[in-house]
Design a protein around this motif. Structure first.
Motif, short mmCIF file in Angstrom:
data_model
loop_
_atom_site.label_atom_id
_atom_site.label_comp_id
_atom_site.label_asym_id
_atom_site.label_seq_id
_atom_site.Cartn_x
_atom_site.Cartn_y
_atom_site.Cartn_z
N ILE A 71 75.21 42.39 57.37
CA ILE A 71 73.90 42.07 56.80
C ILE A 71 73.69 40.57 56.66
CG2 ILE A 71 73.70 44.25 55.52
CD1 ILE A 71 74.47 42.68 52.97
N GLN A 72 72.41 40.24 56.50
CA GLN A 72 72.03 38.87 56.21
C GLN A 72 71.20 38.92 54.93
OE1 GLN A 72 68.82 37.49 58.63
NE2 GLN A 72 69.74 35.45 58.87
N VAL A 73 71.47 38.01 54.01
CA VAL A 73 70.71 38.03 52.75
C VAL A 73 70.25 36.63 52.39
CG1 VAL A 73 71.80 40.06 51.69
CG2 VAL A 73 72.88 37.82 51.44
N GLU A 74 69.09 36.60 51.74
CA GLU A 74 68.66 35.33 51.16
C GLU A 74 68.58 35.54 49.66
OE1 GLU A 74 65.39 32.99 53.11
OE2 GLU A 74 64.53 33.12 51.09
N GLY A 75 68.90 34.51 48.91
CA GLY A 75 68.84 34.67 47.47
C GLY A 75 69.14 33.38 46.76
N SER A 76 69.12 33.45 45.42
CA SER A 76 69.41 32.22 44.68
C SER A 76 70.73 32.36 43.95
CB SER A 76 68.26 31.91 43.73
OG SER A 76 68.27 32.85 42.69
N VAL A 77 71.44 31.25 43.89
CA VAL A 77 72.79 31.25 43.30
C VAL A 77 72.65 31.25 41.78
CG1 VAL A 77 75.00 30.05 43.23
CG2 VAL A 77 73.58 29.92 45.29
N ASN A 78 73.38 32.15 41.16
CA ASN A 78 73.27 32.35 39.73
C ASN A 78 74.66 32.29 39.09
OD1 ASN A 78 71.96 33.16 37.32
ND2 ASN A 78 72.66 35.28 37.63
N GLU A 79 74.76 31.77 37.90
CA GLU A 79 76.08 31.74 37.24
C GLU A 79 76.39 33.14 36.72
OE1 GLU A 79 76.67 28.60 34.47
OE2 GLU A 79 78.60 29.42 33.81
N ARG A 80 77.58 33.61 36.98
CA ARG A 80 77.95 34.96 36.56
C ARG A 80 78.30 34.99 35.09
NH1 ARG A 80 81.76 37.32 41.37
NH2 ARG A 80 82.62 38.81 39.91
N SER A 81 77.89 36.06 34.41
CA SER A 81 78.30 36.16 33.01
C SER A 81 79.73 36.72 32.98
CB SER A 81 77.34 37.06 32.24
OG SER A 81 77.13 38.26 32.97
N ASN A 82 80.01 37.60 33.93
CA ASN A 82 81.33 38.22 34.01
C ASN A 82 82.15 37.55 35.11
OD1 ASN A 82 83.22 40.03 33.34
ND2 ASN A 82 82.01 41.86 33.84
N LYS A 83 82.83 36.45 34.78
CA LYS A 83 83.48 35.66 35.83
C LYS A 83 84.77 36.30 36.34
CE LYS A 83 81.45 31.24 34.64
NZ LYS A 83 80.46 31.77 33.71
N ASN A 84 85.03 36.09 37.63
CA ASN A 84 86.27 36.58 38.24
C ASN A 84 87.12 35.37 38.63
OD1 ASN A 84 88.28 37.58 39.83
ND2 ASN A 84 86.96 38.69 41.25
N ILE A 85 88.14 35.11 37.82
CA ILE A 85 88.91 33.88 38.07
C ILE A 85 89.85 34.01 39.27
CG2 ILE A 85 88.84 32.95 35.70
CD1 ILE A 85 91.76 34.22 35.50
#
Ligand code: ASP
Length: 586
Positions: A71-85
Motif C-alpha cells: 500500500i501507499q499512504v499519505e498522512g501526518s506524523v503524530n506523537e504516539r501516546s503509547n510509545k514503543n521504545i
C-alpha cells in the motif's frame, strides 16, 4: 512519487509533517474505533492509524487490508501516546488521510516477522518472503557492507578487480567439478571453476601484479552447515611477494573488517601456529583459540602401572577443564557416549577430578596410586575443582583429532565459545601432500601449484609426506576463513610436483599445459590467498550456518527448493547437446 519517506526514518522531530509512505502490511489490529497497521519496508516499520470517527470510509478500506498487501499512504506524523521504545520509529505514528492499494497478496505461508512460525523448508521455498524478515534482511545488508569494505581496502592498496570466466576447464582444488556440456563442441564439457586459481596465476604472468575478485566458486562435494555447492570467495593474488607480505596484507584486511563493521580492534600480529604444532597442541588445523584447554601428553606418567588400555596405547593425552569437577556421572557418561559416536570413534574416556583438598579421584583409581595421579595433576597444572579428561589410542593423529572433538564439546558445555569473542590466528607450514585412502595416492593438501618449503625440496623424492608447503590458513573461532600459498614458478619443480601427484606427462600437459607454457614466458614470483566470504559474514552475524547470509542458498542435498533445481531438461535440449541420459534405478 511513490513515497517521500521510508518506513524507518520518521522521528519525533518530524511531528506535524505530511508524508507519503509505501510498503507491506505486516499486522493489522482493530481497537475500539481505531485500526492500527504496521507498515514495513526495508528500512523499518511505521505504525499507521485509521480513525473510524474521523474518516469511516478510509477506516473501512483499511479493515479490508490483508497481511503483505502493498500500500501507499499519505498522512501526518503524530506523537504516539503509547510509545514503543523497541523500534526507532516507536515515538511516532502516521494519521492516515489517503490510502492507495498498490497490490494485494495471498496470505503468506508463514509469519513475516523476526520470530516466524515457518520451518526451514517452507522458508526456503518462499525465500523471497523469508528475505522480508528483518533478521534475514540484515544478514544480506551486512554482506553488502562487508564486500564494500573489502573493495575499499584492496583498492586502497592498488589491487585490481578482474573478472575471470565461469566456463573453463577443470581447476583442481580437491573436489569434483560441476560440468556444463558444450552445444557447439559436441561431446565436450566446460567445468565451472572450483576457484580461479590457474587464471589468477596467469594474471600474474600478465603483469597485473595485484588482483582480486569477489567470485563464485563451484565444488561438487558433500554438504555441511558451512558448505554450499556454490559459494563466494574473496580471491587474491600478488606478484613479487613472499609469505610475510601476504600475511601482513590479509591480516590488515581482517583488522579493517573488524574495525569498520564491528567496531572491534583486533590485535596484530595474529598468533601463528605451525600445522604440526596445531595438531599436537589442539588436534586440529583450525583450533578454536577463544579458550585454552591445550592438550597435555601423559604417556610417560601413565604407562607401566598395569592398566592395559594405557599400556598398549601409542598416545595418551588429555585436557583440563577448569572448574568442571562438578560434572556429574551422568554428564561424564554423556561425554563418553559423544566421543564414541562413529563419526568421532574414540573407544572410551578416563576422567579425574581434583578434590578440594588437592587429592585426585579418577575413574581408574584401582590402577594408579595417589602419587602417580598427583604427577598427572601437576602435568596438567590442575587445581582443586578442575576436571581432567583423558583419551588414548594406538594412532597418534586419530587420537588427537578425537581429543579435539572432546575439547570443543566441553568448551561448548562450559560456554567458552562466545560468539561475540574473536580469536584469530594463522596456521602455517601445512604438509605439501596428504595421503588419500580413497584414491590410494598422495594428493596436494592445498593444490598442485603450492610451493614446497625450499629447505624440504630434497625430501620430495625420498619422503614426500614430510615436505612442508609454504601454505597458510587464517582461522577465526575454529573456522577456516581463508587460505593460500606461495606458488611454484619454476617449471621443473612444477613438473616434479605433477609426477609425485601421479600425473603422466601427457595428462599434466593436457590439463595444465596452458599454465606450464605461460610459466615459460617470465613468471614472476607470486603468492595469494582466498577468503571465504560466506564464512566471514556468518561469523560477523553470529550465524551457525552460512546459508542464512546467502540470498538464495541451496539445501543440504544441493537443491534450490524455490527454483526446483536441479531438474530434468527437455529431450530437445538433450539432443542439441548430444547427451543421452542413463539414470540407473536406485
Ligand atoms: N585457490 C585457493 C582456494 O580456493 C586459494 C589460494 O590458494 O589462493 O582455496
Amino acid at each position: 512519487m511513490y513515497r517521500t519517506k521510508t518506513c524507518g526514518e520518521l522521528r519525533r522531530s518530524d511531528v506535524g509533517q505530511t508524508v507519503v509512505l509505501a510498503g507491506w502490511v505486516q499486522r493489522i489490529r482493530k481497537m475500539g474505533g481505531m485500526t492500527f497497521v504496521d507498515l514495513r519496508d526495508r528500512y523499518g516499520i511505521t505504525q499507521l492509524v485509521f480513525n473510524q470517527d474521523a474518516n469511516p470510509e478510509l477506516c473501512e478500506q483499511a479493515n479490508k487490508l490483508g497481511r503483505e498487501f502493498v500500500i501507499q499512504v499519505e498522512g501526518s506524523v503524530n506523537e504516539r501516546s503509547n510509545k514503543n521504545i523497541n523500534i526507532p520509529t516507536g515515538e511516532i505514528e502516521l494519521i492516515v488521510s489517503k490510502l492507495n492499494l498498490l497490490n494485494a497478496s495471498l496470505t503468506p505461508p508463514f509469519t513475516i516477522e523476526e520470530n516466524t512460525d515457518g520451518g526451514d523448508d517452507l522458508r526456503m521455498k518462499y525465500r523471497y518472503l523469508d528475505l522480508r524478515r528483518p533478521n534475514v534482511r540484515s544478514n544480506i545488508e551486512l554482506r553488502h557492507r562487508m564486500t564494500m569494505e573489502v573493495r575499499r581496502y584492496l583498492d586502497s592498496l592498488g589491487f585490481l578487480e578482474i573478472e575471470t570466466p565461469m566456463l573453463i576447464g577443470s581447476t583442481p582444488e580437491g573436489a569434483r567439478d560441476f560440468v556444463v556440456p558444450s552445444r557447439m563442441n559436441p561431446g565436450q564439457f566446460y567445468a565451472l571453476p572450483q576457484s580461479p586459481q590457474t587464471l589468477k596465476e596467469l594474471l600474474m604472468v600478465a603483469g597485473m601484479d595485484r588482483y582480486f575478485q569477489i567470485v563464485k566458486c563451484f565444488r561438487d562435494e558433500d554438504l555441511r552447515a558451512d558448505r554450499q555447492p556454490e559459494f563466494t570467495q574473496i580471491d587474491c593474488e600478488m606478484s613479487f611477494v613472499e609469505q610475510e607480505d601476504i600475511l601482513e596484507i590479509f591480516e590488515g584486511m581482517a583488522k579493517h573488517l573488524f574495525k569498520t563493521i564491528r567496531g572491534i580492534d583486533i590485535k596484530e600480529p595474529f598468533l601463528r601456529l605451525t600445522w604440526a604444532d596445531a595438531m599436537k597442541r589442539f588436534g586440529s588445523d583450525k583450533p578454536d583459540m577463544r579458550f585454552g584447554m591445550e592438550f597435555v601428553e601423559i604417556k610417560d606418567i601413565m604407562q607401566g602401572h598395569g592398566f592395559s588400555v594405557f599400556d598398549e596405547a601409542k598416545y595418551i593425552g588429555g585436557i583440563c577443564a577448569e572448574g568442571a569437577a562438578t560434572y556429574t556421572r551422568k554428564q561424564l557418561d554423556a561425554l563418553t557416549e559423544y566421543i564414541k559416536k562413529p563419526q568421532i570413534g574414540a573407544k572410551g574416556m578416563v576422567y579425574a577430578r581434583v578434590e578440594a583438598d588437592g587429592s585426585v579421584k579418577s575413574s581408574v583409581d584401582k590402577f594408579y596410586s595417589q602419587d602417580v595421579l598427583q604427577q598427572m595433576k601437576t602435568a596438567f597444572g590442575a587445581k582443586p575443582g578442575d576436571l581432567i579428561l583423558i583419551l588414548s589410542g594406538d594412532n597418534v593423529m586419530k587420537t588427537r583429532k578425537q581429543l579435539n572433538e572432546l575439547r570443543l564439546k566441553v568448551a561448548d558445555e562450559l560456554g567458552l565459545r562466545d560468539k561475540n569473542k574473536f580469536a584469530l590466528l594463522w596456521v602455517t607450514d601445512f604438509p605439501l601432500f596428504e595421503w588419500s585412502d580413497e584414491e590410494q595416492r598422495l594428493m596436494a593438501t592445498h593444490h598442485p601449484f603450492t610451493s614446497p618449503n625450499l629447505d624440504d625440496v630434497p625430501l620430495l623424492e625420498t619422503e614426500p609426506e614430510k615436505v612442508r608447503a609454504i601454505a597458510y590458513d587464517m582461522v577465526c573461532n575454529g573456522i577456516e576463513v581463508g587460505g593460500g600459498s606461495v606458488r611454484i614458478n619454476n617449471p621443473q619443480l612444477q613438473d616434479k610436483m605433477f609426477k609425485i601427484l601421479g600425473f603422466t606427462e601427457e595428462r599434466a600437459q593436457e590439463q595444465f599445459g596452458f599454465l606450464m607454457n605461460a610459466f615459460k614466458y617470465g613468471a614472476p614470483p607470486h603468492a595469494g590467498l582466498a577468503y571465504g566470504l560466506d564464512r566471514w559474514v556468518s561469523i560477523f552475524a553470529g550465524l551457525d550456518s552460512i546459508r542464512d547470509c546467502i540470498a538464495f542458498p541451496k539445501n543440504n542435498s544441493g537443491r534450490d527448493v524455490m527454483l526446483d533445481a536441479p531438474a530434468p531438461i527437455e529431450q530437445k535440449q538433450l539432443d542439441e547437446l548430444h547427451l543421452i541420459v542413463d539414470v540407473k534405478k536406485q
